[in-house]
Design a protein around this motif. Structure first.
Motif, PDB file in Angstrom:
ATOM      1  N   LEU A  50       0.894  -1.407  -0.085  1.00  9.68           N
ATOM      2  CA  LEU A  50      -0.030  -0.003  -0.112  1.00  9.68           C
ATOM      3  C   LEU A  50       0.977   1.398  -0.091  1.00  9.68           C
ATOM      4  CD1 LEU A  50      -2.867   1.170   0.212  1.00  9.68           C
ATOM      5  CD2 LEU A  50      -2.630   1.288   2.760  1.00  9.68           C
ATOM      6  N   VAL A  51       1.944   1.393   0.828  1.00 14.47           N
ATOM      7  CA  VAL A  51       2.879   2.422   0.993  1.00 14.47           C
ATOM      8  C   VAL A  51       3.433   2.728  -0.690  1.00 14.47           C
ATOM      9  CG1 VAL A  51       4.871   3.075   1.890  1.00 14.47           C
ATOM     10  CG2 VAL A  51       3.007   2.529   3.311  1.00 14.47           C
ATOM     11  N   LEU A  52       3.788   1.618  -1.113  1.00 15.17           N
ATOM     12  CA  LEU A  52       4.758   1.557  -2.539  1.00 15.17           C
ATOM     13  C   LEU A  52       3.452   2.297  -3.376  1.00 15.17           C
ATOM     14  CD1 LEU A  52       7.333   1.165  -3.633  1.00 15.17           C
ATOM     15  CD2 LEU A  52       6.427  -1.092  -4.146  1.00 15.17           C
ATOM     16  N   TYR A  53       2.490   1.695  -3.366  1.00 15.37           N
ATOM     17  CA  TYR A  53       1.361   2.449  -4.307  1.00 15.37           C
ATOM     18  C   TYR A  53       0.951   3.799  -4.001  1.00 15.37           C
ATOM     19  CZ  TYR A  53      -3.231   2.668  -6.892  1.00 15.37           C
ATOM     20  OH  TYR A  53      -4.030   3.010  -7.762  1.00 15.37           O
ATOM     21  N   LEU A  54       0.906   4.112  -2.779  1.00 11.22           N
ATOM     22  CA  LEU A  54       0.590   5.586  -2.482  1.00 11.22           C
ATOM     23  C   LEU A  54       1.795   6.402  -2.927  1.00 11.22           C
ATOM     24  CD1 LEU A  54      -1.181   5.255   1.035  1.00 11.22           C
ATOM     25  CD2 LEU A  54      -2.077   5.661  -1.173  1.00 11.22           C
ATOM     26  N   LEU A  55       2.955   5.896  -2.765  1.00  9.46           N
ATOM     27  CA  LEU A  55       4.142   6.691  -3.114  1.00  9.46           C
ATOM     28  C   LEU A  55       4.200   7.048  -4.662  1.00  9.46           C
ATOM     29  CD1 LEU A  55       7.056   7.903  -2.362  1.00  9.46           C
ATOM     30  CD2 LEU A  55       7.964   5.673  -3.047  1.00  9.46           C
ATOM     31  N   ASN A  56       3.783   5.907  -5.348  1.00 10.99           N
ATOM     32  CA  ASN A  56       3.817   5.913  -6.802  1.00 10.99           C
ATOM     33  C   ASN A  56       2.527   6.852  -7.358  1.00 10.99           C
ATOM     34  OD1 ASN A  56       5.749   4.207  -8.640  1.00 10.99           O
ATOM     35  ND2 ASN A  56       5.473   3.186  -6.755  1.00 10.99           N
ATOM     36  N   GLY A  57       1.569   6.885  -6.595  1.00  8.03           N
ATOM     37  CA  GLY A  57       0.208   7.564  -6.840  1.00  8.03           C
ATOM     38  C   GLY A  57       0.652   9.073  -6.876  1.00  8.03           C
ATOM     39  N   PHE A  58       1.522   9.473  -5.995  1.00  8.28           N
ATOM     40  CA  PHE A  58       1.563  10.862  -5.575  1.00  8.28           C
ATOM     41  C   PHE A  58       2.860  11.155  -6.530  1.00  8.28           C
ATOM     42  CE2 PHE A  58      -0.175  10.161  -1.238  1.00  8.28           C
ATOM     43  CZ  PHE A  58      -1.152  11.153  -1.320  1.00  8.28           C
ATOM     44  N   LEU A  59       3.884  10.436  -6.952  1.00 11.47           N
ATOM     45  CA  LEU A  59       4.845  10.719  -7.839  1.00 11.47           C
ATOM     46  C   LEU A  59       4.534  10.682  -9.297  1.00 11.47           C
ATOM     47  CD1 LEU A  59       7.761   9.044  -5.901  1.00 11.47           C
ATOM     48  CD2 LEU A  59       6.996  11.554  -6.052  1.00 11.47           C
ATOM     49  N   ILE A  60       4.007   9.453  -9.601  1.00 12.34           N
ATOM     50  CA  ILE A  60       3.562   9.630 -11.086  1.00 12.34           C
ATOM     51  C   ILE A  60       2.024   9.554 -11.481  1.00 12.34           C
ATOM     52  CG2 ILE A  60       5.803   8.131 -11.417  1.00 12.34           C
ATOM     53  CD1 ILE A  60       4.105   5.683 -11.621  1.00 12.34           C
ATOM     54  N   GLY A  61       1.306   9.846 -10.658  1.00  9.54           N
ATOM     55  CA  GLY A  61      -0.144   9.673 -11.077  1.00  9.54           C
ATOM     56  C   GLY A  61      -1.002   8.418 -10.439  1.00  9.54           C
ATOM     57  N   TRP A  62      -2.137   8.502 -10.194  1.00 11.68           N
ATOM     58  CA  TRP A  62      -2.958   7.272  -9.650  1.00 11.68           C
ATOM     59  C   TRP A  62      -3.095   6.195 -10.706  1.00 11.68           C
ATOM     60  CZ3 TRP A  62      -2.466   6.882  -4.779  1.00 11.68           C
ATOM     61  CH2 TRP A  62      -2.165   7.851  -4.044  1.00 11.68           C
TER      62      TRP A  62
END
Length: 143
Positions: A50-62
């Motif tokens: 979940l943390v990895l997905y959230l990090l990527n969501g904020f950096l590259i977009g959801w």
């Protein structure tokens, strides 16, 4: 004369939330194997995903994070790539492994539940039923 306080008619006070949580955590060993793994180790694995997905969501977009995680888009096609590659590997290996383990555990439990009887007992019951004389059903009337 001694003045000892009389016991309370209501009984002891209810356990606090902290005591309830400690008791719940201590009782986790009574869970089935998959339930125990999910509570003891699985929470950490799922939290990391979940943390990895959230990090990527904020950096590259959801939407790109979802596409990278599901394998629709290559992690080489998004920027920054340093966080997309671990997300891609997680979506490709970790999540299917958890789902496969859960499915395998459920299937194994169902198979074991149906193999509760020994083969010898089943064969003895079948022999008994085969040797027992079968009475034909009555036709309801006389000829």
């Amino acid at each position: 004369m001694s003045s000892t306080p009389a016991p309370s008619p209501c009984g002891p006070p209810p356990p606090s939330r902290r005591q309830q949580l400690r008791a719940w955590w201590a009782d986790r060993h009574a869970l089935p194997r998959f339930g125990f793994w999910l509570i003891s180790r699985g929470i950490a694995v799922l939290a990391a995903c979940l943390v990895l997905y959230l990090l990527n969501g904020f950096l590259i977009g959801w939407a790109p994070a979802y596409e990278v995680m599901t394998g629709i888009t290559s992690p080489a096609a998004v920027h920054p790539q340093w966080c997309a590659w671990p997300l891609s590997l997680t979506g490709w290996a970790v999540i299917p492994a958890i789902i496969g383990a859960a499915a395998g555990y459920v299937i194994t439990e169902q198979i074991q539940a149906h193999h509760a009887r020994e083969l010898g007992d089943v064969l003895d019951e079948l022999r008994y039923l085969a040797e027992r004389p079968q009475t034909p059903p009555s036709a309801g009337g006389s000829p």
